[in-house]
Design an enzyme around this catalytic site. Structure first.
Site, mmCIF file in Angstrom:
data_model
loop_
_atom_site.group_PDB
_atom_site.id
_atom_site.type_symbol
_atom_site.label_atom_id
_atom_site.label_comp_id
_atom_site.label_asym_id
_atom_site.label_seq_id
_atom_site.Cartn_x
_atom_site.Cartn_y
_atom_site.Cartn_z
ATOM 1 N N CYS A 108 -47.377 8.166 32.153
ATOM 2 C CA CYS A 108 -47.113 6.931 32.643
ATOM 3 C C CYS A 108 -47.259 5.888 31.418
ATOM 4 O O CYS A 108 -46.467 4.905 31.805
ATOM 5 C CB CYS A 108 -47.746 6.311 33.824
ATOM 6 S SG CYS A 108 -47.678 7.769 35.173
ATOM 7 N N HIS A 243 -47.607 -1.499 34.804
ATOM 8 C CA HIS A 243 -46.949 -0.050 35.236
ATOM 9 C C HIS A 243 -47.015 0.010 36.786
ATOM 10 O O HIS A 243 -48.088 -0.275 37.272
ATOM 11 C CB HIS A 243 -47.902 1.088 34.870
ATOM 12 C CG HIS A 243 -47.474 2.266 35.694
ATOM 13 N ND1 HIS A 243 -46.247 2.738 35.787
ATOM 14 C CD2 HIS A 243 -48.390 3.544 35.949
ATOM 15 C CE1 HIS A 243 -46.188 3.754 36.385
ATOM 16 N NE2 HIS A 243 -47.598 4.199 36.256
ATOM 17 N N ASN A 273 -43.543 5.016 42.257
ATOM 18 C CA ASN A 273 -44.175 5.268 40.824
ATOM 19 C C ASN A 273 -43.129 5.652 39.977
ATOM 20 O O ASN A 273 -43.122 7.269 40.257
ATOM 21 C CB ASN A 273 -45.477 5.755 40.833
ATOM 22 C CG ASN A 273 -46.087 5.972 39.451
ATOM 23 O OD1 ASN A 273 -45.479 6.053 38.434
ATOM 24 N ND2 ASN A 273 -47.505 6.295 39.673
#
Lengths: 339, 75
Positions: A108, A243, A273
């Site tokens: 990520c 994020h 996500n």
């Protein structure tokens, strides 16, 4: 390094929490209160290359250059449509570019790892224009029988074209290996000479509490450090982009750093996500909505499997686009407000 | 011990949006309707407040049990 152009693309298919209720022992209330996610975009077929290419073409158009002007293509991704060739090579073909192309895997945090890599090539004089893409089809890696993790993810792609300049004021990359916190085993294949691993591959596995604590504490440390390197405090940033992993992480960081919610936009409630794609997706929505103004300071922080993290401070240099696209609810209420 | 108890009660009450007076040493975590991320945040709050490391699996049983864990870690 300066950002010269930006673009993004999402799959068309929207999957709501209610649709997940149909085959998982879960509820919209459970998912929303623990993650802030109400829906996500999920690919209908293997189309990550198409999404990444669309995001890249938008970024090139915005930068006013063509594929032939690129000196490198860097794609942050966990896994593309193919194990090889890389997604970067497939994009190169689509853009009719002739430059080196490679994928970079930092989960990520991949987009910020890739930005720093691009900055290093530009500073070394090895490149003028680099396409940096975050592209993820993370929903195909999830275990759709695990209600604790599959509800979290969405697919998407975001891209920027970067060139020489002083826009990247500071950056910090970290890695502190903890496999058990968040991992996914590779498929073992059918090699008859190698014993199958004891543990069967079974999609994404996560120790939620461990990852949560890592994400919150690491993000705070990273943001404080990159802001200080830029000669500022986090509270002085015009925008702080986290994020989009879980609304609860974002809220916990915001509360501990005493940041104004109006400076922390988010889209996780409708994207889920999207791993390495999440920061460029959010940045592009803000740009297209006319929120980003030249001279503004933007802190960005990402964290993920590894465990790894990346953070940076950018001075935005672009005027808003001539035609604005209103962003859909970038400032929704925090998820952890309890009745 | 009382000081730790009152701080734990305050941290728990803040997380739940409730009155610290409602929380006693005998209160069971199971009865507090905390989800796993509430527990993670509580542990982070308490680790910062007391400068200790808390094993998250010890947030189980009663509030008094956790107070003892923190007291031992702080010694």
């Amino acid at each position: 390094m300066n950002i010269l152009g930006i673009g993004s693309a999402l799959p068309e298919q929207v999957v709501s929490n209610q649709q997940l209720e149909e085959f998982l022992d879960t509820s919209d209330e459970w998912i929303t209160s623990r993650t802030g996610i109400t829906r996500r975009r999920v690919m209908k077929e293997s189309e990550l290359t198409r999404l990444a290419l669309a995001a890249s073409q938008r970024a090139l158009l915005d930068a006013g250059i063509s594929g032939q002007d690129l000196d490198m293509i860097l794609v942050a991704t966990t896994m593309g449509d193919y194990v090889f060739p890389s997604t970067a090579c497939l994009i190169q073909e689509g853009l009719h570019a002739a430059c080196p192309a490679m994928d970079l895997h930092a989960a990520c945090a991949g987009f910020i790892y890739a930005l720093d890599t691009a900055d290093s090539f530009i500073k070394a004089g090895k490149a003028q224009h680099i396409l940096v893409v975050g592209a993820e089809a993370i929903t195909r890696l999830a275990n759709w029988e695990d209600r604790a993790t599959c509800v979290l993810f969405g697919d998407g792609a975001g891209a920027v074209v970067v060139g020489p300049g002083e826009g990247l004021l500071s950056v910090r990359l970290t890695a502190r290996t903890d496999r058990d916190a968040l991992y996914m085993l590779a498929e073992p294949g059918n090699n008859p000479f190698t014993r199958k691993p004891d543990e069967a591959p079974g999609g994404v596995r996560m120790q939620g509490q461990d990852v949560f604590r890592f994400a919150v504490s690491q993000s705070i440390e990273d943001l404080n450090q990159v802001a200080a390197q830029a000669g500022r405090t986090v509270q002085e940033m015009d925008w702080v982009l986290l994020h989009q992993a879980n609304r609860r992480i974002i809220d916990a960081v915001r509360q501990r750093l005493k940041l104004d919610p109006a400076r922390m936009p988010g889209n996780i409630h409708r994207t889920g996500n999207t791993s390495a794609a999440s920061i460029p997706l959010l940045l592009d929505e803000m740009y297209r909505a006319g929120l980003l103004m030249p001279g503004q300071l933007i802190a960005m922080s990402a964290f993920g499997a590894g465990l790894v993290s990346g953070a940076c401070v950018l001075r935005w240099g672009k005027e808003p686009p001539k035609t604005l696209t209103p962003a859909e609810d970038l400032f929704s209420p925090p998820a952890n407000i309890k009745p | 011990m009382e000081n730790i108890m009152s701080k734990v009660a305050e941290a728990l009450a803040e997380r739940r949006g409730s009155d610290p007076q409602e929380i006693t040493a005998e209160t069971r975590f199971n009865d507090l309707a905390l989800d796993s991320l509430d527990v993670a945040e509580l542990v982070m709050d308490l680790e910062d407040a007391f400068n200790v490391t808390i094993d998250i699996t010890q947030v189980d049983g009663t509030v008094g049990d956790l107070v003892r864990v923190i007291q031992e870690a702080a010694q």
